[in-house]
Scaffold this motif. Structure first.
Motif, PDB file in Angstrom:
ATOM      1  N   LEU A  70       0.827  -1.199   0.000  1.00 32.65           N
ATOM      2  CA  LEU A  70       0.000   0.000   0.000  1.00 32.65           C
ATOM      3  C   LEU A  70       0.862   1.249   0.000  1.00 32.65           C
ATOM      4  N   GLN A  71       0.579   2.110  -0.940  1.00 38.15           N
ATOM      5  CA  GLN A  71       1.272   3.385  -1.016  1.00 38.15           C
ATOM      6  C   GLN A  71       0.534   4.378  -0.120  1.00 38.15           C
ATOM      7  N   PRO A  72       1.241   5.342   0.435  1.00 31.08           N
ATOM      8  CA  PRO A  72       0.539   6.362   1.221  1.00 31.08           C
ATOM      9  C   PRO A  72      -0.488   7.056   0.333  1.00 31.08           C
ATOM     10  N   LEU A  73      -1.696   7.165   0.832  1.00 34.28           N
ATOM     11  CA  LEU A  73      -2.767   7.780   0.054  1.00 34.28           C
ATOM     12  C   LEU A  73      -2.768   9.279   0.235  1.00 34.28           C
ATOM     13  N   SER A  74      -3.179   9.963  -0.807  1.00 39.60           N
ATOM     14  CA  SER A  74      -3.451  11.384  -0.677  1.00 39.60           C
ATOM     15  C   SER A  74      -4.963  11.532  -0.640  1.00 39.60           C
ATOM     16  N   PHE A  75      -5.424  12.487   0.139  1.00 38.81           N
ATOM     17  CA  PHE A  75      -6.855  12.689   0.306  1.00 38.81           C
ATOM     18  C   PHE A  75      -7.251  14.025  -0.304  1.00 38.81           C
ATOM     19  N   ASP A  76      -8.489  14.083  -0.824  1.00 40.91           N
ATOM     20  CA  ASP A  76      -8.983  15.330  -1.404  1.00 40.91           C
ATOM     21  C   ASP A  76      -9.515  16.246  -0.310  1.00 40.91           C
ATOM     22  N   GLU A  77     -10.098  17.367  -0.722  1.00 41.50           N
ATOM     23  CA  GLU A  77     -10.581  18.359   0.236  1.00 41.50           C
ATOM     24  C   GLU A  77     -11.739  17.850   1.100  1.00 41.50           C
ATOM     25  N   HIS A  78     -12.356  16.723   0.705  1.00 38.41           N
ATOM     26  CA  HIS A  78     -13.455  16.144   1.474  1.00 38.41           C
ATOM     27  C   HIS A  78     -12.986  15.011   2.382  1.00 38.41           C
ATOM     28  N   GLY A  79     -11.676  14.734   2.359  1.00 44.05           N
ATOM     29  CA  GLY A  79     -11.140  13.676   3.201  1.00 44.05           C
ATOM     30  C   GLY A  79     -11.255  12.291   2.592  1.00 44.05           C
ATOM     31  N   LEU A  80     -11.590  12.197   1.311  1.00 46.93           N
ATOM     32  CA  LEU A  80     -11.704  10.917   0.619  1.00 46.93           C
ATOM     33  C   LEU A  80     -10.423  10.651  -0.174  1.00 46.93           C
TER      34      LEU A  80
END
Length: 160
Positions: free
Chosen positions: A145-155
């Motif tokens: 699993l790569q570190p995820l980036s989240f959008d402005e809504h936290g998704l």
């Protein structure tokens, strides 16, 4: 007289400032909550060690079409994938165990290989990422699993 009444009910600068701060603080607390919900869901789905997938599939290659029923039973040390016809007859069965993979097609010689992915690639020329599909059908990214980036809504913004 009208101006006096309007000024009486007009919001003060401090009320507008408080309302604006409350609105902005509500937005900033959403993202960590969504990340926590996402991480909880990933942990829950990762704990599933077996599944059964049933459905229909349609394939088209070189202008020829093919439709079949699909059943995929996946367990910790055993996996069975079957394509069936409209009356339930087996078109093909692919089984995979720790010892290797076996492809059985009625009226054809069975084929063995080290694993299901290489068997399908070598026998049919199909590059089907079966090991990744095991994660994808559960709604998970393929490890590592790569570190995820989240959008402005936290998704999650992207899925690797």
């Amino acid at each position: 007289m009208i101006e006096i009444i309007a000024n009486k009910f007009a919001p003060t600068k401090s009320a507008v400032t408080i309302l604006l701060l409350l609105t902005l603080s509500a937005c900033t607390t959403l993202a960590p909550k969504q990340r926590t919900l996402y991480n909880d869901r990933v942990n829950e789905l990762s704990s599933l060690t077996q599944f059964t997938l049933e459905g229909r599939i349609g394939l088209k290659q070189n202008g020829k079409g093919f439709a079949a029923g699909v059943t995929w039973d996946d367990r910790v040390s055993f996996s069975k994938f079957e394509l069936t016809g409209p009356l339930g007859g087996i078109h093909a069965r692919l089984t995979e165990e720790i010892s290797g993979a076996l492809l059985e097609i009625p009226d054809h010689e069975s084929v063995m290989s080290m694993d299901a992915e290489s068997l399908l690639r070598d026998h049919f020329g199909w590059a089907i990422p079966i090991n990744s599909l095991r994660y994808w059908v559960r709604g998970l990214a393929t490890p590592p699993l790569q570190p995820l980036s989240f959008d402005e809504h936290g998704l999650p913004a992207t899925i690797a």
